[in-house]
Design a protein around this motif. Sequence first.
Motif, short mmCIF file in Angstrom:
data_model
loop_
_atom_site.label_atom_id
_atom_site.label_comp_id
_atom_site.label_asym_id
_atom_site.label_seq_id
_atom_site.Cartn_x
_atom_site.Cartn_y
_atom_site.Cartn_z
N MET A 54 26.63 -158.27 20.08
CA MET A 54 26.87 -157.03 20.80
C MET A 54 26.51 -155.82 19.94
O MET A 54 25.90 -154.86 20.41
CB MET A 54 28.33 -156.92 21.25
CG MET A 54 28.61 -155.65 22.05
SD MET A 54 30.35 -155.42 22.48
CE MET A 54 30.69 -156.91 23.37
N GLU A 55 26.88 -155.87 18.67
CA GLU A 55 26.55 -154.76 17.77
C GLU A 55 25.04 -154.58 17.64
O GLU A 55 24.52 -153.46 17.67
CB GLU A 55 27.18 -154.96 16.39
CG GLU A 55 28.68 -154.91 16.36
CD GLU A 55 29.25 -153.57 16.84
OE1 GLU A 55 28.60 -152.53 16.67
OE2 GLU A 55 30.36 -153.58 17.38
N LEU A 56 24.33 -155.69 17.49
CA LEU A 56 22.87 -155.62 17.38
C LEU A 56 22.24 -155.10 18.67
O LEU A 56 21.28 -154.33 18.64
CB LEU A 56 22.29 -156.98 17.00
CG LEU A 56 22.67 -157.46 15.60
CD1 LEU A 56 22.20 -158.89 15.39
CD2 LEU A 56 22.10 -156.54 14.52
N ALA A 57 22.79 -155.49 19.82
CA ALA A 57 22.29 -154.99 21.10
C ALA A 57 22.51 -153.48 21.21
O ALA A 57 21.64 -152.76 21.70
CB ALA A 57 22.97 -155.72 22.25
N ARG A 58 23.65 -153.00 20.75
CA ARG A 58 23.93 -151.56 20.78
C ARG A 58 22.95 -150.79 19.88
O ARG A 58 22.46 -149.73 20.26
CB ARG A 58 25.34 -151.27 20.29
CG ARG A 58 26.40 -151.65 21.27
CD ARG A 58 27.76 -151.30 20.71
NE ARG A 58 28.79 -151.91 21.52
CZ ARG A 58 30.05 -151.99 21.17
NH1 ARG A 58 30.45 -151.49 20.02
NH2 ARG A 58 30.93 -152.55 21.96
N VAL A 59 22.67 -151.35 18.70
CA VAL A 59 21.73 -150.71 17.77
C VAL A 59 20.35 -150.62 18.41
O VAL A 59 19.69 -149.59 18.38
CB VAL A 59 21.70 -151.50 16.43
CG1 VAL A 59 20.52 -151.12 15.59
CG2 VAL A 59 23.00 -151.28 15.67
N ARG A 60 19.92 -151.73 19.01
CA ARG A 60 18.61 -151.77 19.65
C ARG A 60 18.56 -150.74 20.80
O ARG A 60 17.60 -149.99 20.92
CB ARG A 60 18.33 -153.17 20.17
CG ARG A 60 16.94 -153.34 20.73
CD ARG A 60 16.66 -154.77 21.18
NE ARG A 60 16.81 -155.71 20.08
CZ ARG A 60 17.69 -156.71 20.07
NH1 ARG A 60 18.50 -156.91 21.07
NH2 ARG A 60 17.75 -157.53 19.05
N ALA A 61 19.60 -150.71 21.63
CA ALA A 61 19.63 -149.80 22.77
C ALA A 61 19.65 -148.34 22.34
O ALA A 61 19.13 -147.47 23.05
CB ALA A 61 20.84 -150.12 23.64
N ALA A 62 20.25 -148.06 21.19
CA ALA A 62 20.34 -146.68 20.70
C ALA A 62 19.03 -146.20 20.08
O ALA A 62 18.91 -145.04 19.71
CB ALA A 62 21.48 -146.55 19.68
N GLY A 63 18.06 -147.10 19.92
CA GLY A 63 16.76 -146.70 19.40
C GLY A 63 16.64 -146.71 17.89
O GLY A 63 15.78 -146.02 17.32
#
Length: 103
Positions: A54-63
């Motif tokens: 989930m943390e990695l997905a958030r990082v990716r989504a935040a650009g």
Amino acid sequence: MEGKDGEVLVGLIGDGIGFSRTPVMHEAESAAQGINCRYVLIDTEQASPVDLGMELARVRAAGFTGGAITPTLKSSAFWSLLTCGRRKCLASARPIHSCFRMV
């Protein structure tokens, strides 16, 4: 990938890293090299257990352009890569010519 105004967004995911000096050091060196960099701490101290996916997905989504994971989470990252579906991991991964020591 650059964010607003050419800003390069990078970060560190880890547990209990709120007092890390890493952002100041990276931002200062980046500025000295003429790079507009923002280094963000993503502290997982309050999350138990840490959902690294989930943390990695958030990082990716935040650009985010890139980042690092502290040693305390590297084992989780390693096992996440081994246990996720090969196709799923390969679809979201890209080479960055970097290596973490994993023994």
